[in-house]
Scaffold this active site. Structure first.
Site, PDB file in Angstrom:
ATOM      1  N   TYR A  81     -96.424  25.342  72.199  1.00 64.87           N
ATOM      2  CA  TYR A  81     -96.010  24.972  70.852  1.00 64.87           C
ATOM      3  C   TYR A  81     -97.225  24.657  69.986  1.00 64.87           C
ATOM      4  O   TYR A  81     -98.351  24.518  70.482  1.00 64.87           O
ATOM      5  CB  TYR A  81     -95.035  23.791  70.887  1.00 64.87           C
ATOM      6  CG  TYR A  81     -95.654  22.432  71.149  1.00 64.87           C
ATOM      7  CD1 TYR A  81     -96.124  22.085  72.408  1.00 64.87           C
ATOM      8  CD2 TYR A  81     -95.773  21.498  70.130  1.00 64.87           C
ATOM      9  CE1 TYR A  81     -96.683  20.834  72.643  1.00 64.87           C
ATOM     10  CE2 TYR A  81     -96.324  20.243  70.349  1.00 64.87           C
ATOM     11  CZ  TYR A  81     -96.782  19.918  71.611  1.00 64.87           C
ATOM     12  OH  TYR A  81     -97.346  18.684  71.836  1.00 64.87           O
ATOM     13  N   LEU A  97    -106.231  17.935  75.387  1.00 59.66           N
ATOM     14  CA  LEU A  97    -105.912  18.998  74.440  1.00 59.66           C
ATOM     15  C   LEU A  97    -107.074  19.121  73.448  1.00 59.66           C
ATOM     16  O   LEU A  97    -107.609  18.101  72.999  1.00 59.66           O
ATOM     17  CB  LEU A  97    -104.619  18.683  73.681  1.00 59.66           C
ATOM     18  CG  LEU A  97    -104.179  19.845  72.798  1.00 59.66           C
ATOM     19  CD1 LEU A  97    -103.582  20.969  73.644  1.00 59.66           C
ATOM     20  CD2 LEU A  97    -103.192  19.405  71.749  1.00 59.66           C
ATOM     21  N   GLU A 112    -106.983  10.727  76.511  1.00 64.04           N
ATOM     22  CA  GLU A 112    -106.596  10.868  75.099  1.00 64.04           C
ATOM     23  C   GLU A 112    -105.338  10.050  74.867  1.00 64.04           C
ATOM     24  O   GLU A 112    -104.857   9.368  75.768  1.00 64.04           O
ATOM     25  CB  GLU A 112    -106.369  12.351  74.762  1.00 64.04           C
ATOM     26  CG  GLU A 112    -105.309  13.002  75.629  1.00 64.04           C
ATOM     27  CD  GLU A 112    -105.164  14.511  75.431  1.00 64.04           C
ATOM     28  OE1 GLU A 112    -105.436  15.013  74.325  1.00 64.04           O
ATOM     29  OE2 GLU A 112    -104.759  15.175  76.399  1.00 64.04           O
ATOM     30  N   LYS A 154    -101.366  23.956  75.411  1.00 62.71           N
ATOM     31  CA  LYS A 154    -100.414  23.122  74.662  1.00 62.71           C
ATOM     32  C   LYS A 154     -98.982  23.488  75.058  1.00 62.71           C
ATOM     33  O   LYS A 154     -98.262  24.159  74.322  1.00 62.71           O
ATOM     34  CB  LYS A 154    -100.655  23.307  73.155  1.00 62.71           C
ATOM     35  CG  LYS A 154    -100.011  22.203  72.318  1.00 62.71           C
ATOM     36  CD  LYS A 154    -100.575  22.227  70.928  1.00 62.71           C
ATOM     37  CE  LYS A 154     -99.805  21.364  69.964  1.00 62.71           C
ATOM     38  NZ  LYS A 154     -99.722  19.956  70.321  1.00 62.71           N
TER      39      LYS A 154
HETATM   40  N1  PMP Z   1    -103.743  15.471  72.372  1.00 57.01           N
HETATM   41  C1  PMP Z   1    -102.445  15.630  72.663  1.00 57.01           C
HETATM   42  C2  PMP Z   1    -101.968  15.327  74.049  1.00 57.01           C
HETATM   43  C3  PMP Z   1    -101.542  16.065  71.678  1.00 57.01           C
HETATM   44  O1  PMP Z   1    -100.240  16.242  71.972  1.00 57.01           O
HETATM   45  C4  PMP Z   1    -102.034  16.310  70.371  1.00 57.01           C
HETATM   46  C5  PMP Z   1    -101.115  16.731  69.258  1.00 57.01           C
HETATM   47  N2  PMP Z   1    -100.406  17.861  69.529  1.00 57.01           N
HETATM   48  C6  PMP Z   1    -103.397  16.137  70.117  1.00 57.01           C
HETATM   49  C7  PMP Z   1    -104.222  15.713  71.145  1.00 57.01           C
HETATM   50  C8  PMP Z   1    -103.988  16.403  68.746  1.00 57.01           C
HETATM   51  O2  PMP Z   1    -104.082  17.782  68.506  1.00 57.01           O
HETATM   52  P1  PMP Z   1    -104.030  18.353  66.996  1.00 57.01           P
HETATM   53  O3  PMP Z   1    -105.115  17.655  66.244  1.00 57.01           O
HETATM   54  O4  PMP Z   1    -104.293  19.794  67.160  1.00 57.01           O
HETATM   55  O5  PMP Z   1    -102.672  18.029  66.483  1.00 57.01           O
END
Ligand code: PMP
Length: 284
Positions: A33, A204, A180, A148
């Protein structure tokens, strides 16, 4: 009013938007996603999200059902048909519907779904003025967090644990170091230095993270990409998280320890301003 949802080539009223019970997203969490923010009717960092989507699909040996240009057109159609000023676009692609089998089926068409969520005033979230509180929890997710995927049950459990503890979110800890946040990347600031975990399969690769680190360096801020402990975080001058939907969100409390004066720090506040200003300029 009913939203328009995109499902496999069609724009449908949400009541008619359906996928099969045999869909592998439902049976195996076999799907990926993306979430893209919309500010003032424009998409923030669409290119970054499209690129990461292509990588997630390729890591799972899944075919992209649409090209990047088609994807952009679908995003724009949904913004316009649902009259989104500020909000989010959620996109999910699964391996599609097939008889239940652990092996990837051959020749199954992927399922692609996109919908919008209107969030008026998304950039003026009051939480950004107060800062959020986080608790730490053990990171028990799988080892390929750089893909993701839609396996979000553990992050969901952690957000509930945070809520029960009177906090807003959780930071995940593995082998004593913060990986994270449940749905965001985590940072601390000590003596003016921004510290965040380096990229690997453990986290991620946040699209917002990439932009924020670039803006920080352009503003002559010092960035150190390395893992840190919760003790180090509790002792930091400030902390924050980043994601496509929260942008830069200050953290003011970690496991009950108040950071600084308990208010959003200067670095997080400045980075939020820069991120929002610059992203609005390049929004499409
Ligand atoms: N880490 C995780 C586990 C996440 O789910 C997300 C958000 N989807 C992020 C980091 C931040 O990623 P982004 O800045 O691309 O939204």
């Amino acid at each position: 009013m009913s939203r328009t949802v995109y499902v496999n080539g069609e724009y449908l009223p949400e009541e008619e938007a359906k996928v099969s019970v045999f869909d592998r997203g439902f049976l195996f969490a076999d799907g990926v996603y993306e979430v893209t923010s919309v500010l003032g009717g424009k998409l923030i960092d669409f290119g970054g999200h499209a690129k990461r989507l292509a990588r997630s699909l390729s890591e799972l040996e899944m075919d992209a059902p649409v090209t990047e240009e088609e994807l952009l057109e679908i995003h724009r159609q949904l913004v316009s048909r649902n009259d989104i000023d500020d909000g989010l676009i959620y996109l999910q692609i699964t391996r599609g519907a097939a008889d239940r089998d652990f092996h990837y089926p051959a020749d199954t068409a992927p399922t692609i779904v996109l919908f919008t969520q209107s969030k008026p005033g998304l950039a003026d979230n009051p939480a950004a003025k107060a800062g959020i509180k986080v608790i730490s929890v053990e990171d028990q997710r799988w080892g390929r967090r750089d893909i993701k995927t839609v396996q979000l049950l553990y992050p969901s459990m952690c957000k509930m644990a945070a809520k029960k503890a009177g906090a807003d979110d959780a930071w995940l800890v593995e082998e004593g170091k913060v990986t994270e946040g449940t749905s965001n990347n985590a940072y601390i600031v000590k003596d003016g230095k921004i510290i965040t975990r380096e990229l690997s399969h453990d986290i991620l690769h946040g699209i917002t993270r990439a932009a924020v680190l670039r803006f920080a360096q352009e503003a002559q801020m010092v960035v150190e990409e390395r893992a840190f402990t919760i003790d180090e975080a509790k002792d930091a001058d400030e902390a924050f998280v980043t994601s496509a939907s929260a942008f830069v969100m200050p953290v003011v409390e970690i496991d009950g320890a108040v950071l600084g004066d308990g208010k959003p720090g200067a670095v997080a506040t400045r980075l939020r301003e820069i991120y929002l200003d610059e992203s609005r300029k390049t929004a499409i």
